[in-house]
Design a protein around this motif. Structure first.
Motif, mmCIF file in Angstrom:
data_model
loop_
_atom_site.group_PDB
_atom_site.id
_atom_site.type_symbol
_atom_site.label_atom_id
_atom_site.label_comp_id
_atom_site.label_asym_id
_atom_site.label_seq_id
_atom_site.Cartn_x
_atom_site.Cartn_y
_atom_site.Cartn_z
ATOM 1 N N ASN A 25 -0.648 -10.707 -0.708
ATOM 2 C CA ASN A 25 -2.007 -9.831 -0.615
ATOM 3 C C ASN A 25 -3.158 -10.679 -0.924
ATOM 4 O OD1 ASN A 25 -1.028 -7.149 0.068
ATOM 5 N ND2 ASN A 25 0.437 -7.324 -1.661
ATOM 6 N N ALA A 26 -3.070 -11.922 -1.373
ATOM 7 C CA ALA A 26 -4.311 -12.563 -1.648
ATOM 8 C C ALA A 26 -4.664 -13.213 -0.377
ATOM 9 C CB ALA A 26 -3.981 -13.586 -2.771
ATOM 10 N N ASP A 85 2.559 -0.443 -4.574
ATOM 11 C CA ASP A 85 1.508 -0.712 -5.383
ATOM 12 C C ASP A 85 0.488 0.271 -5.898
ATOM 13 O OD1 ASP A 85 0.449 -0.366 -2.779
ATOM 14 O OD2 ASP A 85 0.263 -2.671 -2.523
ATOM 15 N N PHE A 121 11.179 -7.905 -12.931
ATOM 16 C CA PHE A 121 10.954 -9.263 -12.532
ATOM 17 C C PHE A 121 11.595 -10.258 -13.103
ATOM 18 C CE2 PHE A 121 8.382 -13.078 -11.058
ATOM 19 C CZ PHE A 121 9.178 -13.609 -10.018
ATOM 20 N N THR A 125 6.824 -5.965 -13.757
ATOM 21 C CA THR A 125 6.912 -7.476 -14.132
ATOM 22 C C THR A 125 8.046 -7.701 -15.243
ATOM 23 O OG1 THR A 125 4.928 -7.019 -15.679
ATOM 24 C CG2 THR A 125 4.368 -8.286 -13.598
ATOM 25 N N TYR A 175 4.118 -11.053 -4.227
ATOM 26 C CA TYR A 175 3.366 -10.189 -3.646
ATOM 27 C C TYR A 175 1.708 -10.355 -3.971
ATOM 28 C CZ TYR A 175 0.547 -5.666 -4.020
ATOM 29 O OH TYR A 175 -0.393 -4.736 -4.207
ATOM 30 N N ILE A 176 1.659 -11.406 -4.942
ATOM 31 C CA ILE A 176 0.218 -11.885 -5.133
ATOM 32 C C ILE A 176 -0.182 -12.766 -3.830
ATOM 33 C CG2 ILE A 176 -1.529 -13.127 -6.392
ATOM 34 C CD1 ILE A 176 -0.275 -10.808 -8.143
ATOM 35 N N LYS A 177 0.929 -13.694 -3.379
ATOM 36 C CA LYS A 177 0.893 -14.284 -2.400
ATOM 37 C C LYS A 177 0.403 -13.885 -1.052
ATOM 38 C CE LYS A 177 3.190 -18.489 -0.495
ATOM 39 N NZ LYS A 177 4.503 -19.030 -0.472
ATOM 40 N N GLU A 210 6.219 -5.285 -0.822
ATOM 41 C CA GLU A 210 5.850 -6.812 -0.785
ATOM 42 C C GLU A 210 6.239 -7.739 -2.016
ATOM 43 O OE1 GLU A 210 1.908 -5.758 2.302
ATOM 44 O OE2 GLU A 210 1.681 -5.849 0.267
ATOM 45 N N TYR A 223 -3.868 -11.698 3.205
ATOM 46 C CA TYR A 223 -3.406 -10.720 4.203
ATOM 47 C C TYR A 223 -4.073 -11.291 5.432
ATOM 48 C CZ TYR A 223 -2.226 -6.711 6.618
ATOM 49 O OH TYR A 223 -1.900 -5.685 7.500
ATOM 50 N N ARG A 224 -5.192 -11.425 5.498
ATOM 51 C CA ARG A 224 -5.942 -11.502 6.864
ATOM 52 C C ARG A 224 -6.142 -12.914 7.374
ATOM 53 N NH1 ARG A 224 -11.694 -8.565 6.794
ATOM 54 N NH2 ARG A 224 -12.141 -10.496 5.850
ATOM 55 N N LEU A 241 7.333 -6.458 -9.491
ATOM 56 C CA LEU A 241 5.948 -7.152 -8.983
ATOM 57 C C LEU A 241 6.332 -8.618 -9.246
ATOM 58 C CD1 LEU A 241 2.924 -6.988 -8.193
ATOM 59 C CD2 LEU A 241 2.643 -6.534 -10.646
ATOM 60 N N THR A 242 6.032 -9.361 -8.258
ATOM 61 C CA THR A 242 6.474 -10.718 -8.227
ATOM 62 C C THR A 242 5.172 -11.789 -7.756
ATOM 63 O OG1 THR A 242 7.076 -10.829 -5.888
ATOM 64 C CG2 THR A 242 8.703 -10.254 -7.426
ATOM 65 N N TYR A 243 5.744 -13.247 -7.947
ATOM 66 C CA TYR A 243 4.595 -13.805 -7.472
ATOM 67 C C TYR A 243 4.166 -14.055 -5.929
ATOM 68 C CZ TYR A 243 5.364 -16.504 -11.681
ATOM 69 O OH TYR A 243 5.497 -16.802 -13.283
ATOM 70 N N MET A 296 0.796 -1.379 0.010
ATOM 71 C CA MET A 296 0.011 0.059 -0.214
ATOM 72 C C MET A 296 0.917 1.405 0.058
ATOM 73 S SD MET A 296 -3.311 0.463 2.346
ATOM 74 C CE MET A 296 -4.781 -0.717 2.044
#
Lengths: 408, 408
Positions: B403-404, B229, B318, B315, B399-401, B281, B406-407, B395-397, B188
């Motif tokens: 943030n997909a 991001d 990356f 990307t 980052y997705i991991k 991230e 986080y909670r 921006l990497t794998y 963020m």
């Protein structure tokens, strides 16, 4: 053939650019790409009124300049030639020479005036247009298996994983009028045009000037309301051709059916735009964000785009995480003077946030909702009556995979 | 202890917020997070001149309002309390009550006036502040520890993978002046503040008003020039405290050493900002984009941020793909009136694009360059003399991991 009726506008099942009278289309493999079709065309039996909307990127690719030149002559086009694989962008003087050659070779083949031909390119930025390959491709246009909207839709794809097509019908002056379209676009998609091409055909009789106005408005509410990754490209263009074969009296703003026509046009553009967003690089889900209660349509659009563009919202949807905090955060930095205490957010039918305060909700229900293929986010700003909708997609491992190795 | 000298400004190896005279810091585990430290503090032996820069997000978290309130009284702070895990953002009236409680409990513990305490929170947006946990944490504050700054840096982290610290020294009036700092931030992160907290301490004597001016300028050239991001958060804040323990005559714009001071401050902010960008991230690489030849510093900054924010550039880095097309594309949609035929691009020492036309270059060399941990992109606009630098990450794998999920 007809399905969903929207105020006199009927969606044609499997409709496409050749659904309107007097259009043909096709595609061949000319060798720019290894195996996929890479050269496509649309042809109208007679010269058609035309209009275009172009990328706002300062690096505007050569084919856009040349197509603009064509339309400027008499606001008409009869045919469009599109190649994929190479964008002919950032190619300086040589790029303009090559795009002009492409137009002229195509017009010669069809036996039409040069300014009745338009050209478009999509693909890698930088390399020069492989003109000899395009020349070889043009020769194949005569072959019967090179014909069909299906081939055209395939030939214009780059990283797209699906063909994008739509058509609708309505009546004007008691005549049946059809509007059809094809599009490509998958990455580098962002408001104000992206690596995105749209081609609309209609057999309506409309002047070039009226067409330009109607197209601009339809594009603003559709193609300009989608984003995949925030990157507006050098090559984006939406073209429309109207050949008048339906036999209606010319549609103008005074015509009683003008509004039905503009709605049909917006419908086609929206259908294609949604297909592009859904096919966003690596996307698993279509995200639709509707902002209501805004002071102006522009404000609603800006907030909707901020939400749809947020990498954090996109990854939350991918992870089926009903994280409304990321949604309101995006609303907050949209640049619009929103008032936190007036804002409410829903995920589909599930209220998450009301007048600036989070609501208790069933987490399991939220996760289940996000597991659908289309996810709708509703934001009410509580400031007025205007609204807008924007479309995007989730951000996945596959986006990284596709874009970390686009050239190799 | 001293290393790199920059015009009389020396970087302290392993320097931190407690490097300047008269500051202590610490951190404890109070139970908001499962195991990680989650409550940290900085304390000055005497009240210190203070200033702050805050997020531009319309949803501004409660602790920011309360800290602003504190500073407004006499432009001073003596201590700051920070919790991680919960952001106390989008929490309405209750959020303000809780932040005010946090400030008052902290001030009571230290025996200082309430308005000399500042508070900050970082973490999940939405949940209410767990005040009873913070209350329990405050009780543990008794024992001063030698590694206080270290504990503080850890306690303020969320998805950060590294501690962020810096300190520099210079002389004014023959007195040694130290400026130290700590920061947190990982996702963020975007220009105009993000989920990013920065705390600067100095033993210089500076008035609150002069401090505010110097901080705003330093933040604009450092923290506001990073992006991870594109999401600006609700909780961002940079605070500075200046307790005057160095014994210099007050630094003002008329003081001969004012410029050294502002440079030292900018240096600290830049060092911390780079650490945040590098720890973006999932990031594998720091990307540094310098734009030269701009008409104004603002224009240079806008173009640099457009490049650093592009998911496609990120990307490509990356994927170690020297895809200059994505760089010039971002320059083109930056919103600045750039002129394609004047633009040149270099990747480190490798020229890729000159005056609007691509250059031949050694692909292998380009890939090798991108394999480094810090990647520098240079863009010259050929329009003027102004320049700016922005920092981001790939921006990497991962980052997705991150943030997909986080909670969960």
């Amino acid at each position: 053939m007809m399905t969903t009726a929207v105020s006199g506008i009927n969606v044609l099942t499997d409709g496409c650019v050749t659904s309107p009278n007097g259009y043909s289309a096709g595609g061949v493999h000319c060798g720019i790409r290894r195996k996929k079709l890479d050269l496509g065309w649309i042809f109208s039996a007679t010269p058609a009124s035309s209009a275009g909307v172009y990328t706002t990127n300062r690096f505007q690719a050569a084919p856009l300049s040349i197509t603009k030149e064509s339309i400027a002559v008499e606001q008409k086009l009869q045919a469009v030639l599109v190649n994929s694989g190479v964008a002919n962008a950032c190619t300086g003087e040589q790029g303009l020479i090559d795009a002009r050659w492409m137009r002229s070779a195509f017009a010669r083949l069809l036996g039409i005036k040069e300014h009745l031909a338009g050209v478009a390119s999509t693909g890698l930025i930088g390399p020069e247009l492989p003109v000899s390959k395009i020349e070889k491709g043009l020769i194949k246009f005569g072959e019967p298996e090179s014909h069909g909207a299906d081939l055209f839709e395939t030939a214009i794809q780059t990283t797209d994983t699906s063909q994008k097509r739509a058509a609708v019908q309505f009546e004007a002056d008691g005549k049946k009028i059809t509007v059809g379209g094809a599009a490509k676009g998958s990455g580098m998609i962002h408001p104000n045009m992206a690596t995105m091409l749209g081609f609309i055909t209609t057999d309506a009789d409309v002047s070039g000037q009226d067409l330009q106005k109607a197209l601009r408005e339809a594009v603003n509410r559709s193609f300009n309301m989608i984003t995949v990754d925030g990157d507006s490209s050098t090559n984006d263009m939406v073209l429309i051709m109207a050949n008048g074969k339906a036999g209606n009296s010319p549609l103008t703003e005074e015509h009683p059916d003008w509004e039905t026509f503009t709605q049909a046009l917006e419908k086609i553009c929206t259908m294609l735009a949604r297909q592009i967003a859904r096919d966003g690089e690596g996307a698993a889900r279509l995200i639709e964000t509707t902002v209501t209660g805004a002071a102006t349509e522009e404000a609603a659009g800006k907030v909707a785009k901020a939400v749809i563009s947020s990498n954090l919202v996109k990854t939350a949807v991918f992870g089926t995480d009903p994280n409304w905090g990321r949604i309101v955060c995006a609303v907050g930095y949209s640049g619009e003077p929103v008032e936190p205490e007036k804002i409410s957010v829903k995920l589909g039918h599930i209220p998450l946030f009301k007048n600036g305060v989070p609501l208790p909700f069933d987490e399991i229900e939220g996760i289940a909702y996000l597991n659908q293929e289309t996810v709708s986010i509703f934001v009410d700003l509580g400031q007025g009556e205007a609204e807008a909708t924007a479309w995007g997609c989730d951000l996945t491992y596959d986006y990284i995979k596709i874009n970390a190795s686009y050239r190799t």
